[in-house]
Scaffold this motif. Structure first.
Motif, PDB file in Angstrom:
ATOM      1  N   ILE A 194       0.827  -1.203   0.000  1.00 40.26           N
ATOM      2  CA  ILE A 194       0.000   0.000   0.000  1.00 40.26           C
ATOM      3  C   ILE A 194       0.866   1.260   0.000  1.00 40.26           C
ATOM      4  CG2 ILE A 194      -1.594   1.359   1.426  1.00 40.26           C
ATOM      5  CD1 ILE A 194      -2.927  -1.258   2.237  1.00 40.26           C
ATOM      6  N   ARG A 195       1.989   1.206   0.708  1.00 45.41           N
ATOM      7  CA  ARG A 195       2.839   2.392   0.858  1.00 45.41           C
ATOM      8  C   ARG A 195       3.907   2.514  -0.223  1.00 45.41           C
ATOM      9  NH1 ARG A 195       2.511   5.036   5.623  1.00 45.41           N
ATOM     10  NH2 ARG A 195       4.629   5.825   5.311  1.00 45.41           N
ATOM     11  N   THR A 196       4.357   1.409  -0.774  1.00 45.48           N
ATOM     12  CA  THR A 196       5.531   1.471  -1.655  1.00 45.48           C
ATOM     13  C   THR A 196       5.222   1.323  -3.140  1.00 45.48           C
ATOM     14  OG1 THR A 196       5.938  -0.920  -1.422  1.00 45.48           O
ATOM     15  CG2 THR A 196       7.004   0.545   0.177  1.00 45.48           C
ATOM     16  N   LEU A 197       4.137   0.635  -3.498  1.00 49.21           N
ATOM     17  CA  LEU A 197       3.883   0.382  -4.910  1.00 49.21           C
ATOM     18  C   LEU A 197       3.220   1.582  -5.575  1.00 49.21           C
ATOM     19  CD1 LEU A 197       2.535  -3.298  -4.879  1.00 49.21           C
ATOM     20  CD2 LEU A 197       4.770  -2.506  -5.647  1.00 49.21           C
ATOM     21  N   PRO A 198       3.705   1.993  -6.737  1.00 49.45           N
ATOM     22  CA  PRO A 198       3.023   3.057  -7.492  1.00 49.45           C
ATOM     23  C   PRO A 198       1.864   2.452  -8.278  1.00 49.45           C
ATOM     24  CG  PRO A 198       4.963   2.355  -8.682  1.00 49.45           C
ATOM     25  CD  PRO A 198       4.937   1.548  -7.410  1.00 49.45           C
ATOM     26  N   GLU A 199       0.851   3.244  -8.524  1.00 55.12           N
ATOM     27  CA  GLU A 199      -0.254   2.786  -9.362  1.00 55.12           C
ATOM     28  C   GLU A 199       0.082   3.044 -10.826  1.00 55.12           C
ATOM     29  OE1 GLU A 199      -2.363   0.702 -10.148  1.00 55.12           O
ATOM     30  OE2 GLU A 199      -3.884   1.194  -8.637  1.00 55.12           O
ATOM     31  N   SER A 200      -0.304   2.140 -11.695  1.00 48.67           N
ATOM     32  CA  SER A 200      -0.112   2.337 -13.130  1.00 48.67           C
ATOM     33  C   SER A 200      -1.230   1.631 -13.864  1.00 48.67           C
ATOM     34  CB  SER A 200       1.251   1.795 -13.589  1.00 48.67           C
ATOM     35  OG  SER A 200       1.296   0.384 -13.480  1.00 48.67           O
ATOM     36  N   ARG A 201      -1.603   2.190 -15.013  1.00 50.01           N
ATOM     37  CA  ARG A 201      -2.661   1.605 -15.834  1.00 50.01           C
ATOM     38  C   ARG A 201      -2.504   2.105 -17.261  1.00 50.01           C
ATOM     39  NH1 ARG A 201      -5.376   5.050 -12.362  1.00 50.01           N
ATOM     40  NH2 ARG A 201      -6.317   3.306 -11.267  1.00 50.01           N
ATOM     41  N   ASN A 202      -3.215   1.485 -18.155  1.00 51.39           N
ATOM     42  CA  ASN A 202      -3.260   1.940 -19.544  1.00 51.39           C
ATOM     43  C   ASN A 202      -4.116   3.207 -19.606  1.00 51.39           C
ATOM     44  OD1 ASN A 202      -3.645   2.314 -22.298  1.00 51.39           O
ATOM     45  ND2 ASN A 202      -3.846   0.128 -22.727  1.00 51.39           N
ATOM     46  N   PRO A 203      -3.584   4.329 -20.116  1.00 46.98           N
ATOM     47  CA  PRO A 203      -4.363   5.569 -20.114  1.00 46.98           C
ATOM     48  C   PRO A 203      -5.571   5.535 -21.042  1.00 46.98           C
ATOM     49  CG  PRO A 203      -2.301   5.852 -21.309  1.00 46.98           C
ATOM     50  CD  PRO A 203      -2.223   4.525 -20.643  1.00 46.98           C
ATOM     51  N   ASP A 204      -5.579   4.629 -22.025  1.00 45.34           N
ATOM     52  CA  ASP A 204      -6.705   4.558 -22.960  1.00 45.34           C
ATOM     53  C   ASP A 204      -7.046   3.088 -23.210  1.00 45.34           C
ATOM     54  OD1 ASP A 204      -8.662   5.285 -24.753  1.00 45.34           O
ATOM     55  OD2 ASP A 204      -7.267   5.357 -26.451  1.00 45.34           O
ATOM     56  N   PRO A 205      -7.602   2.405 -22.192  1.00 40.89           N
ATOM     57  CA  PRO A 205      -7.729   0.955 -22.283  1.00 40.89           C
ATOM     58  C   PRO A 205      -8.970   0.449 -23.011  1.00 40.89           C
ATOM     59  CG  PRO A 205      -8.481   1.696 -20.142  1.00 40.89           C
ATOM     60  CD  PRO A 205      -8.042   2.924 -20.908  1.00 40.89           C
ATOM     61  N   GLY A 206     -10.023   1.217 -23.032  1.00 39.44           N
ATOM     62  CA  GLY A 206     -11.279   0.705 -23.564  1.00 39.44           C
ATOM     63  C   GLY A 206     -12.001  -0.115 -22.510  1.00 39.44           C
ATOM     64  N   PRO A 207     -13.230  -0.550 -22.794  1.00 37.75           N
ATOM     65  CA  PRO A 207     -14.015  -1.306 -21.809  1.00 37.75           C
ATOM     66  C   PRO A 207     -13.473  -2.721 -21.620  1.00 37.75           C
ATOM     67  CG  PRO A 207     -15.178  -1.210 -23.897  1.00 37.75           C
ATOM     68  CD  PRO A 207     -13.972  -0.321 -24.049  1.00 37.75           C
ATOM     69  N   TRP A 208     -13.769  -3.302 -20.449  1.00 36.38           N
ATOM     70  CA  TRP A 208     -13.397  -4.692 -20.163  1.00 36.38           C
ATOM     71  C   TRP A 208     -14.508  -5.583 -20.704  1.00 36.38           C
ATOM     72  CZ3 TRP A 208     -14.106  -8.521 -15.871  1.00 36.38           C
ATOM     73  CH2 TRP A 208     -13.045  -9.439 -15.799  1.00 36.38           C
ATOM     74  N   ASP A 209     -14.214  -6.334 -21.744  1.00 36.26           N
ATOM     75  CA  ASP A 209     -15.230  -7.077 -22.474  1.00 36.26           C
ATOM     76  C   ASP A 209     -15.524  -8.410 -21.796  1.00 36.26           C
ATOM     77  OD1 ASP A 209     -16.931  -7.445 -24.815  1.00 36.26           O
ATOM     78  OD2 ASP A 209     -15.502  -9.013 -25.364  1.00 36.26           O
ATOM     79  N   LEU A 210     -16.713  -8.518 -21.175  1.00 30.18           N
ATOM     80  CA  LEU A 210     -17.075  -9.709 -20.419  1.00 30.18           C
ATOM     81  C   LEU A 210     -17.203 -10.936 -21.322  1.00 30.18           C
ATOM     82  CD1 LEU A 210     -17.772 -10.857 -17.666  1.00 30.18           C
ATOM     83  CD2 LEU A 210     -20.171 -10.256 -18.072  1.00 30.18           C
ATOM     84  N   ALA A 211     -17.693 -10.749 -22.548  1.00 27.45           N
ATOM     85  CA  ALA A 211     -17.814 -11.884 -23.469  1.00 27.45           C
ATOM     86  C   ALA A 211     -16.443 -12.493 -23.767  1.00 27.45           C
ATOM     87  CB  ALA A 211     -18.486 -11.436 -24.766  1.00 27.45           C
ATOM     88  N   SER A 212     -15.425 -11.654 -23.911  1.00 25.78           N
ATOM     89  CA  SER A 212     -14.070 -12.158 -24.149  1.00 25.78           C
ATOM     90  C   SER A 212     -13.554 -12.924 -22.928  1.00 25.78           C
ATOM     91  CB  SER A 212     -13.128 -10.999 -24.459  1.00 25.78           C
ATOM     92  OG  SER A 212     -13.482 -10.365 -25.673  1.00 25.78           O
ATOM     93  N   VAL A 213     -13.883 -12.451 -21.747  1.00 17.41           N
ATOM     94  CA  VAL A 213     -13.467 -13.130 -20.515  1.00 17.41           C
ATOM     95  C   VAL A 213     -14.040 -14.542 -20.476  1.00 17.41           C
ATOM     96  CG1 VAL A 213     -13.623 -13.115 -18.002  1.00 17.41           C
ATOM     97  CG2 VAL A 213     -13.258 -10.973 -19.235  1.00 17.41           C
ATOM     98  N   VAL A 214     -15.352 -14.663 -20.767  1.00 19.86           N
ATOM     99  CA  VAL A 214     -16.008 -15.968 -20.731  1.00 19.86           C
ATOM    100  C   VAL A 214     -15.437 -16.895 -21.811  1.00 19.86           C
ATOM    101  CG1 VAL A 214     -18.214 -17.167 -21.031  1.00 19.86           C
ATOM    102  CG2 VAL A 214     -18.116 -15.017 -19.743  1.00 19.86           C
TER     103      VAL A 214
END
Length: 503
Positions: A194-214
């Motif tokens: 919680i204290r040491t890790l930086p947050e990072s993510r894709n700045p333009d990721p698009g939606p998380w597609d549930l059909a692809s997950v299944v």
């Protein structure tokens, strides 16, 4: 202007000094997942005695963890790119610790299989996030190679350390303790992370597609299950139908990724020959090694009669070799070549597995220790360099998805290896001819034979154990030989696929 630059420079210095501390948290997560993947091997005889699973249920207990992880890694890696890698890592770590309690106190084989599956769901969030965070923490290529080397050494070493940790715990506690050890480690990981890790993510990721997950989950689990059933029982209609369903789901997943503007997995990554070659090498390497990892602990305990902690110590050369090789793998790949290091490492693993085809009930330790050292060194070099190749082949915004592909190959190889090579051992073992009065349970697993022999007269017990152990060792010979052939063929393929590849 000076006052504007000073805070930025101070922040940069603080980030540079804290990234190695952040790496220690990531390494802790990797260590825990790696240990958990193999610690079950030593506990298997105790679980067999307590829960009395059938031979098929025992294989499911061993490989359902890898099945679920393999089916969800791509989805979880992509989810981390979207919601934040730190967030998914810490959330997954908390869930991993909670589900470990369910594993420890499982009372039936069915509950144990379910608990292992849920542990796989939690574990699927951890490994892609760790590699993706390394890709975003370390921008200098040489520093990143060292960080990946530490990561790879921990992953390879943790896999080999699992039996040692398990042996120490099983010497003093019941088999559930191998899962409860996860709790304090996860608590430290979350509190420090919680204290040491930086947050990072894709700045333009698009939606998380549930059909692809299944589709991804159904496809991977369906295909692997079909392979497992076909290897164990032949090509039955249920296995064929499940395999076709899985293949259709995977085809649908790939088609959908090509059509989506922001796919869950960018299929174009595989156009990079280095990326594809590294992923294929990882999958086939783990497939060839998995029979050794899953059955060696049973050989040491149930065939040679060693205590759990002693059996764990006997596997120490693999851990030491993996750690040492992982730390220098990046430097070796730069000095010589990527394909030379990877191909040579895979050949070394193949030779080590081939040596195990000479094992007998009374084989001494020098042969076994030397073979394990060769396997550990080869794994440390190969897995570290291929991980670096995969991370270097993609932009940092896609680090989570690329890391997930790498880990999917690893887990899919483990599941397929246990299914195929494990079925070889189990199939050969079940065919042994015991003395008159041998219970049917003795043919289910070697642990069942040891338990059954305890209730028989001395002469009958000795004859039963001799026949069962000889049959188990013969099955281990065939599995080791098959694994050696896979590794040597993979070494040759890597030589061509990784031509011209540099870190």
């Amino acid at each position: 202007m000076t006052s504007t630059l000073q805070p930025a420079r101070a922040a940069e210095v603080e980030q540079r000094s804290g990234r190695w501390l952040a790496l220690s948290v990531l390494v802790l997560a990797v260590l825990l997942v790696a240990v958990d993947a193999t610690v079950l091997g030593l506990a298997t005889p105790f679980i067999s005695e307590d829960l009395r699973p059938s031979g098929t249920q025992l294989l499911w207990i061993g490989d359902v963890y890898s099945f679920v992880i393999a089916g969800l890694l791509v989805s979880m890696g992509s989810l981390g790119d979207r919601i934040g890698r730190k967030r998914i890592l810490l959330g997954g770590a908390t869930a991993f610790g909670a589900v470990s309690v369910l594993n420890a106190y499982a009372t039936t084989p069915e509950l144990m299989i379910l608990a292992r599956a849920l542990l796989g769901v939690a574990g699927a969030t951890l490994m892609p996030a760790t590699l993706a965070l390394i890709r975003n923490l370390f921008h200098d290529p040489r520093e990143r190679s060292l960080a990946v080397g530490i990561w790879g050494a921990t992953a390879s070493g943790g896999t080999a350390l699992g039996p040692i940790v398990g042996g120490l715990l099983l010497e003093h506690f019941w088999w559930g303790s191998v899962f409860l050890i996860n709790l304090p480690v996860m608590a430290v990981l979350v509190l420090v992370g919680i204290r040491t890790l930086p947050e990072s993510r894709n700045p333009d990721p698009g939606p998380w597609d549930l059909a692809s997950v299944v589709l991804s989950l159904v496809g991977v689990v369906g295909v692997v299950y079909a392979v497992k059933e076909a290897a164990a029982r032949g090509f039955t209609w249920p296995a064929l139908a499940t395999g076709l369903l899985g293949a259709a789901a995977l085809y649908g997943f790939l088609r959908r990724q090509l059509l989506l503007p922001k796919p869950l997995l960018d299929i174009r990554l595989f156009r990079n020959r280095g990326f594809s070659g590294a992923v294929l090498a990882d999958l086939l390497t783990v497939l060839g090694m998995s029979g050794l990892v899953f059955f060696l602990s049973q050989y040491l305990q149930l065939v040679q009669g060693r205590r759990p902690f002693e059996a764990g110590l006997f596997e120490l050369p693999a851990a030491l070799g993996a750690v040492a090789a992982g730390l220098v793998a990046g430097r070796a790949a730069r000095r010589f070549s990527v394909r030379g290091v990877v191909s040579g490492s895979l050949a070394a693993i193949g030779v080590g597995l081939a040596a195990l085809t000479t094992l007998s009930v009374s084989t001494g330790y020098p042969l076994l220790g030397t073979a394990l050292l060769a396997v550990g060194v080869g794994a440390g070099f190969s897995f570290t360099v291929t991980a670096d190749v995969i991370l270097s082949s993609v932009p940092k915004e896609q680090a989570g998805a690329a890391s997930a592909v790498s880990e999917t190959a690893y887990e899919l190889g483990a599941a397929l290896g246990i299914a195929l090579l494990g079925s070889i051992v189990t199939g050969v073992y079940r065919g042994f001819t015991g003395p008159a009065g041998t219970p049917s349970a003795a043919h289910e697993s070697l642990g069942g034979a040891v338990e059954a022999a305890a209730g028989l007269p001395a002469h009958t017990s000795a004859a039963l154990l001799h026949a069962a152990r000889e049959s188990f060792v013969h099955g281990l010979h065939l599995a080791s030989g098959a694994g050696a052939a896979v590794l040597l063929a993979t070494a040759l393929a890597a030589w061509f696929l990784l031509k011209g590849q540099k870190l």
